[in-house]
Every structure is written in C-alpha cells, then in structure tokens.
Design a protein around this motif. Structure first.
Motif, PDB file in Angstrom:
ATOM      1  N   ASP A   1      -9.258 -13.438 -39.584  1.00 32.48           N
ATOM      2  CA  ASP A   1     -10.464 -13.627 -40.386  1.00 32.48           C
ATOM      3  C   ASP A   1     -11.212 -12.294 -40.426  1.00 32.48           C
ATOM      4  O   ASP A   1     -11.964 -11.980 -39.509  1.00 32.48           O
ATOM      5  CB  ASP A   1     -11.343 -14.724 -39.789  1.00 32.48           C
ATOM      6  CG  ASP A   1     -12.648 -14.925 -40.560  1.00 32.48           C
ATOM      7  OD1 ASP A   1     -12.868 -14.245 -41.596  1.00 32.48           O
ATOM      8  OD2 ASP A   1     -13.458 -15.762 -40.123  1.00 32.48           O
ATOM      9  N   PRO A   2     -11.005 -11.502 -41.483  1.00 26.12           N
ATOM     10  CA  PRO A   2     -11.644 -10.179 -41.537  1.00 26.12           C
ATOM     11  C   PRO A   2     -13.161 -10.220 -41.458  1.00 26.12           C
ATOM     12  O   PRO A   2     -13.779  -9.233 -41.080  1.00 26.12           O
ATOM     13  CB  PRO A   2     -11.196  -9.625 -42.889  1.00 26.12           C
ATOM     14  CG  PRO A   2     -10.014 -10.418 -43.279  1.00 26.12           C
ATOM     15  CD  PRO A   2     -10.178 -11.769 -42.641  1.00 26.12           C
ATOM     16  N   SER A   3     -13.780 -11.348 -41.777  1.00 28.23           N
ATOM     17  CA  SER A   3     -15.242 -11.423 -41.745  1.00 28.23           C
ATOM     18  C   SER A   3     -15.790 -11.775 -40.359  1.00 28.23           C
ATOM     19  O   SER A   3     -17.006 -11.801 -40.171  1.00 28.23           O
ATOM     20  CB  SER A   3     -15.746 -12.453 -42.768  1.00 28.23           C
ATOM     21  OG  SER A   3     -15.356 -13.759 -42.383  1.00 28.23           O
ATOM     22  N   ASP A   4     -14.932 -12.032 -39.389  1.00 25.24           N
ATOM     23  CA  ASP A   4     -15.347 -12.403 -38.028  1.00 25.24           C
ATOM     24  C   ASP A   4     -15.675 -11.143 -37.231  1.00 25.24           C
ATOM     25  O   ASP A   4     -14.802 -10.523 -36.632  1.00 25.24           O
ATOM     26  CB  ASP A   4     -14.235 -13.213 -37.355  1.00 25.24           C
ATOM     27  CG  ASP A   4     -14.627 -13.745 -35.985  1.00 25.24           C
ATOM     28  OD1 ASP A   4     -15.593 -13.221 -35.378  1.00 25.24           O
ATOM     29  OD2 ASP A   4     -13.945 -14.674 -35.513  1.00 25.24           O
ATOM     30  N   ARG A   5     -16.946 -10.779 -37.234  1.00 21.71           N
ATOM     31  CA  ARG A   5     -17.367  -9.541 -36.566  1.00 21.71           C
ATOM     32  C   ARG A   5     -17.141  -9.612 -35.059  1.00 21.71           C
ATOM     33  O   ARG A   5     -16.779  -8.608 -34.433  1.00 21.71           O
ATOM     34  CB  ARG A   5     -18.832  -9.234 -36.894  1.00 21.71           C
ATOM     35  CG  ARG A   5     -19.348  -7.936 -36.297  1.00 21.71           C
ATOM     36  CD  ARG A   5     -18.541  -6.743 -36.796  1.00 21.71           C
ATOM     37  NE  ARG A   5     -18.777  -5.559 -36.021  1.00 21.71           N
ATOM     38  CZ  ARG A   5     -19.449  -4.489 -36.446  1.00 21.71           C
ATOM     39  NH1 ARG A   5     -19.961  -4.464 -37.664  1.00 21.71           N
ATOM     40  NH2 ARG A   5     -19.604  -3.454 -35.675  1.00 21.71           N
ATOM     41  N   ALA A   6     -17.342 -10.788 -34.452  1.00 15.83           N
ATOM     42  CA  ALA A   6     -17.132 -10.907 -33.002  1.00 15.83           C
ATOM     43  C   ALA A   6     -15.668 -10.645 -32.651  1.00 15.83           C
ATOM     44  O   ALA A   6     -15.376  -9.940 -31.678  1.00 15.83           O
ATOM     45  CB  ALA A   6     -17.575 -12.284 -32.511  1.00 15.83           C
ATOM     46  N   ALA A   7     -14.745 -11.172 -33.433  1.00 15.12           N
ATOM     47  CA  ALA A   7     -13.321 -10.936 -33.184  1.00 15.12           C
ATOM     48  C   ALA A   7     -12.980  -9.465 -33.402  1.00 15.12           C
ATOM     49  O   ALA A   7     -12.210  -8.872 -32.636  1.00 15.12           O
ATOM     50  CB  ALA A   7     -12.467 -11.821 -34.082  1.00 15.12           C
ATOM     51  N   PHE A   8     -13.549  -8.870 -34.441  1.00 12.32           N
ATOM     52  CA  PHE A   8     -13.345  -7.446 -34.712  1.00 12.32           C
ATOM     53  C   PHE A   8     -13.815  -6.611 -33.522  1.00 12.32           C
ATOM     54  O   PHE A   8     -13.094  -5.737 -33.031  1.00 12.32           O
ATOM     55  CB  PHE A   8     -14.105  -7.058 -35.985  1.00 12.32           C
ATOM     56  CG  PHE A   8     -14.114  -5.587 -36.274  1.00 12.32           C
ATOM     57  CD1 PHE A   8     -13.120  -5.017 -37.046  1.00 12.32           C
ATOM     58  CD2 PHE A   8     -15.124  -4.758 -35.786  1.00 12.32           C
ATOM     59  CE1 PHE A   8     -13.120  -3.656 -37.325  1.00 12.32           C
ATOM     60  CE2 PHE A   8     -15.138  -3.404 -36.062  1.00 12.32           C
ATOM     61  CZ  PHE A   8     -14.129  -2.846 -36.831  1.00 12.32           C
ATOM     62  N   ASP A   9     -15.041  -6.879 -33.041  1.00 10.94           N
ATOM     63  CA  ASP A   9     -15.593  -6.117 -31.919  1.00 10.94           C
ATOM     64  C   ASP A   9     -14.750  -6.300 -30.662  1.00 10.94           C
ATOM     65  O   ASP A   9     -14.501  -5.335 -29.924  1.00 10.94           O
ATOM     66  CB  ASP A   9     -17.043  -6.514 -31.659  1.00 10.94           C
ATOM     67  CG  ASP A   9     -17.995  -6.014 -32.733  1.00 10.94           C
ATOM     68  OD1 ASP A   9     -17.635  -5.073 -33.483  1.00 10.94           O
ATOM     69  OD2 ASP A   9     -19.106  -6.572 -32.828  1.00 10.94           O
TER      70      ASP A   9
END
Length: 167
Positions: free
Chosen positions: A37-45
């Motif tokens: 999910d590219p919009s999941d900032r927590a997963a990105f971080d």
C-alpha cells in the motif's frame, strides 16, 4: 545528455521525497513489486527504518543538480546481492537510473550482482542491460503494484562485468 548524477547516503529529509515519488500510480505499476500500500506512511517509515539500520544494505540518494531524484540500493537476498532503484517519474527517460546504478556498482566490490524486473518493464530492463546485466532466468510472483501475478526476468552482472574502470 543527462545532468551529472551524484550519489550520497540517505538522510532523514530524503524520506518525505521518496514517499511522494511512491504515490505515482504509473510508477507503482511499472515497478510492480513495490509496497503493498504505497499510501501507508507508517509501513513506509518502518521499511526505511529497517533497511537503514541493516549494515549489509547500501542505500544511496540520487541527486541531480542539487535535487533528490530517487534512490538506489544493493541488498542481500540469501547469498546473493541484488540491486534496485526508484526514480521520480517526472525525471524518467533522462538517463538518471542508468547513471545512478553505474555509480552504485562502482561502490560494490562483489560480483556477481543480481536484479529483477517485470518482463514488460522495458525501461528498467534497458537500464540493467546498459549496466552490463544479462538475463539468466525467469520468475513470477504476486505484484502488489499491479494486484496480480507478474512474470519477471532475473538478471545478473557477472564476475568481471561492468568493471569499475568501465564507467
């Protein structure tokens, strides 16, 4: 021709820029095997915290004319070293990925080095071939960026390939 591409270590202030690049639907479709999910900032971080803490991973920010235009990395996958890169879609087609990958390869003493690309990602396959990679196999897997199974090529930069003096 392309402006001069420089690599530097990833800094905290690069991460919001990288996150913004990943919001592009076309870029996610092309990369295919990107974040769930590219919009999941927590997963990105969490992803970036993990990979930046791993000393085996070489992460570099790609700079052109003082601007962040993407990132390039080398990382272990089992006994292999693989590479990947992500370029701001607004900068596609200018040679930045090829120059950045070539620069990263000059930093890596080990060969062979491997990469993967969706079979229909002609631009990424061209980057890899220009840097000396050759197709050595095929694979397939679920690609979150497309929501389906995608066929990919497995490529290798063989021992002696893309010698550091060649770039």
């Amino acid at each position: 021709m392309t402006s001069e591409v420089r690599l530097r270590p990833v800094r905290d202030d690069d991460l919001p820029v990288f996150f913004a690049f990943e919001q592009d639907p076309q870029a996610n479709w092309m990369a295919a095997f990107g974040p769930k999910d590219p919009s999941d900032r927590a997963a990105f971080d969490a992803h970036w915290a993990r990979i930046r803490a791993d000393e085996r991973i070489v992460n570099r920010t790609i700079m052109v004319d003082g601007e962040v235009v993407g990132h390039v990395a080398a990382f272990p996958v089992g006994e292999r070293t693989e590479v990947s890169y992500w370029i701001d879609p607004a900068r596609w087609g200018r040679g930045h990925a090829t120059a950045a990958l070539a620069a990263l390869l000059r930093e890596l003493p080990q060969r062979p080095v491997h990469a993967r690309a969706a079979k229909d990602n002609a631009a990424s396959l061209a980057v890899l071939r220009k840097c000396g990679f050759v197709v050595i196999g095929e694979d397939a897997g679920y690609a979150a960026g497309r929501g389906e199974e995608v066929e990919e090529y497995v490529l290798e930069l063989p021992a002696g390939g893309a010698d550091q003096r060649d770039h």
